[in-house]
Write an enzyme that holds these catalytic residues in place. Structure first.
Site, mmCIF file in Angstrom:
data_model
loop_
_atom_site.group_PDB
_atom_site.id
_atom_site.type_symbol
_atom_site.label_atom_id
_atom_site.label_comp_id
_atom_site.label_asym_id
_atom_site.label_seq_id
_atom_site.Cartn_x
_atom_site.Cartn_y
_atom_site.Cartn_z
ATOM 1 C CG MET A 105 -2.021 -1.037 1.176
ATOM 2 S SD MET A 105 -3.118 -0.971 2.609
ATOM 3 C CE MET A 105 -2.104 -1.738 3.868
ATOM 4 C CB CYS A 117 -1.834 0.846 -9.275
ATOM 5 S SG CYS A 117 -2.107 2.495 -8.615
ATOM 6 C CE LYS A 141 -2.116 -6.439 -4.382
ATOM 7 N NZ LYS A 141 -2.550 -5.115 -4.815
ATOM 8 C CG HIS A 182 -8.066 -6.069 -5.159
ATOM 9 N ND1 HIS A 182 -7.960 -4.699 -5.231
ATOM 10 C CD2 HIS A 182 -9.195 -6.317 -4.450
ATOM 11 C CE1 HIS A 182 -8.991 -4.149 -4.590
ATOM 12 N NE2 HIS A 182 -9.740 -5.110 -4.109
ATOM 13 N NE ARG A 223 -9.375 -1.643 1.309
ATOM 14 C CZ ARG A 223 -10.521 -1.808 0.673
ATOM 15 N NH1 ARG A 223 -11.291 -0.761 0.493
ATOM 16 N NH2 ARG A 223 -10.890 -2.989 0.227
#
Ligand SMILES: Cc1cc2nc3c(=O)[nH]c(=O)nc-3n(C[C@H](O)[C@H](O)[C@H](O)COP(=O)(O)O)c2cc1C
Length: 343
Positions: free
Chosen positions: A39, A122, A161, A191, A247
């Site tokens: 992050m 991203c 990722k 993700h 998060r």
């Protein structure tokens, strides 16, 4: 307390839950399969070490733009600082030009990284405008070229990722994952959202399961894992090789300890006491001050303090006052005092 001191129960290694077993990534061993997600602006060197001290088996650096012309900038130097980190060290790079990505991969290995992680997830406009990050998912041939370039550039594992795809209805993660495997990528973190989703709605895990069933490299499931039970649920839904938490680790790096304990014993740990939170926060602040120095240390610490204190009575008023503190000494004092009054 130091942020590197071990805080896991000593019997943690006796568990046979699959997520608590070591994971091999391209010949390197990761102690367990609980990972802190990269992050930008959060998972700096002090935070990565803090999460590892609470039992995260792996951490990935903040995204570093693959442009060596920018490496002397203060921000890049901080992001690529791996001092005192527990191995294996993973540096995340992002770029849309194969040559530059290869050069950046080589540079980060020279700089001390042992794993290179490529960011194709991203969603930020600034990154996507340069057709980097998740925007790359629109061009699968370019994805393959970039992955080939990075894998061929270094004699170290390269991981990826990414997200489910760029747009809803056109999720292409199955093809992207296949190409990643063909390129020699050592593991893929997904993700469970598209770029179009940004961070809205709920992460979707079905496609992660399909990816897991279709390739043989480790698949790391990411998105909305915010408790030990959710980690177990996502593991069951996807059959993933590891879980990655972003998060939910903000302001609660002990989430890795919670997950480890739950997977090992089936019991949910009590939330940490304010005394323990105080100990963790003050040690974290000291590390941030040492790492960034007086001016940036004070400013970067603010968001962490805000996260740590969310939910504590009267913390709104405290945070407003805390934001006004311009020195690390003043900031440390007000945080210590506030938490002391709630012990
Ligand atoms: C503040 C913030 C910064 C992020 N920066 C990065 C980054 O630098 N590289 C990356 O691959 N993902 C980045 N992400 C995405 C996370 O790694 C993760 O995929 C996402 O937050 C979903 O996981 P979560 O629901 O556990 O937070 C970032 C997310 C947040 C909230």
């Amino acid at each position: 307390m130091s942020i590197d001191s071990p805080v896991l129960p000593s019997s943690s290694t006796s568990s046979d839950h699959p997520l608590l077993q070591p994971l091999n990534i391209g010949g390197l061993t990761i102690e367990n399969r609980l990972m802190v997600a990269p992050m930008a602006g959060v998972t700096d060197n002090p935070f990565r070490r803090l999460c590892k001290s609470f039992g995260a088996g792996h951490a990935v650096s903040e995204m570093i733009i693959a442009d060596t012309a920018l490496y002397a900038r203060k921000k890049s130097l901080y992001r690529a600082n791996f001092d005192n980190e527990i191995a294996p060290i993973s540096a995340q790079i992002a770029g849309a030009e194969p040559d530059k990505l290869a050069e950046a991969a080589r540079y980060q290995i020279y700089n001390g990284a042992q794993i290179i992680d490529i960011n194709m997830g991203c969603p930020a406009k600034k990154v996507c405008r340069k057709l980097a990050g998740s925007a790359l998912l629109q061009d699968e041939d370019l994805v393959a070229k970039l992955l080939d370039a990075a894998v061929n550039a270094v004699d170290a594992p390269v991981t990826l990722k990414t997200r489910l795809g760029f747009e809803n209805g056109r999720e292409n993660i199955l093809r992207v994952a296949k190409r990643a495997e063909q390129a020699g990528i050592a593991a893929i973190a997904i993700h469970g959202r598209t770029r179009e989703d940004m961070y809205t709605g709920e992460a979707r895990y079905e496609l992660i399961r399909e990816v897991k069933d279709s390739i043989s490299i480790p698949v790391i499931a990411n998105g909305d894992i915010d408790s030990a039970q959710k980690a177990q649920h996502v593991y069951e839904m996807t059959g993933c090789d590891a879980v990655m938490i972003g998060r939910a680790a903000q302001g609660q790096p002990w989430i890795f300890r919670d997950i480890e304990h739950f997977l090992r014993t089936g019991d949910v740990l009590d939330a940490p006491s304010v005394s323990e939170i105080k100990e963790v926060v003050l040690a974290h602040l000291q590390e941030l001050y040492d790492f960034y120095g007086e001016y940036s240390g004070c400013r970067i610490a603010r968001k962490h303090i805000a996260w740590y204190t969310t939910g504590i009575p009267n913390s709104n008023a405290f945070r407003q006052a805390m934001y006004g503190e311009e020195s690390t000494a003043g900031q440390f004092r007000v945080v210590e005092r506030f938490l002391q009054t709630h012990e």
